[in-house]
Design an enzyme around this catalytic site. Structure first.
Site, short mmCIF file in Angstrom:
data_model
loop_
_atom_site.label_atom_id
_atom_site.label_comp_id
_atom_site.label_asym_id
_atom_site.label_seq_id
_atom_site.Cartn_x
_atom_site.Cartn_y
_atom_site.Cartn_z
CG HIS A 15 31.68 38.79 39.95
ND1 HIS A 15 30.44 39.34 39.67
CD2 HIS A 15 31.65 38.45 41.26
CE1 HIS A 15 29.70 39.32 40.77
NE2 HIS A 15 30.41 38.79 41.74
CB ALA A 16 31.05 41.82 35.37
#
Length: 86
Positions: A15-16
């Protein structure tokens, strides 16, 4: 050229936050770095491209580094992946 595989253990996948950590760890690297996963290959220094892989927990991703400081690149990748418990 150096290559190393990791299996994502994080329940949120790639994810980010980990994508940003990878980008920051590689910002001064001259070598080309690619990440492969889900049948696609992207620039390992580009957060948006990393996120586009859509890798989730249990997926295997492969990092490739090629260039004058490929050893340094792979060390940075290993360090980030270890911090992420991959």
């Amino acid at each position: 050229m150096l290559e190393e595989r990791f299996v994502l253990k994080d329940s949120m996948g790639l994810h980010a936050r980990p994508a940003a950590q990878l980008m920051m760890a590689l910002k001064d690297i001259q070598s080309a770095v690619t990440i492969s996963g889900n049948g696609e290959q992207v620039d390992g220094k580009d957060v948006i491209q990393i996120l586009s892989l859509g890798c989730v927990q249990g997926d295997q991703i492969t990092f490739t580094a090629e260039g004058p400081d490929e050893e340094k690149a792979m060390e940075a990748i290993r360090r980030v992946m270890k911090e992420l418990d991959c």
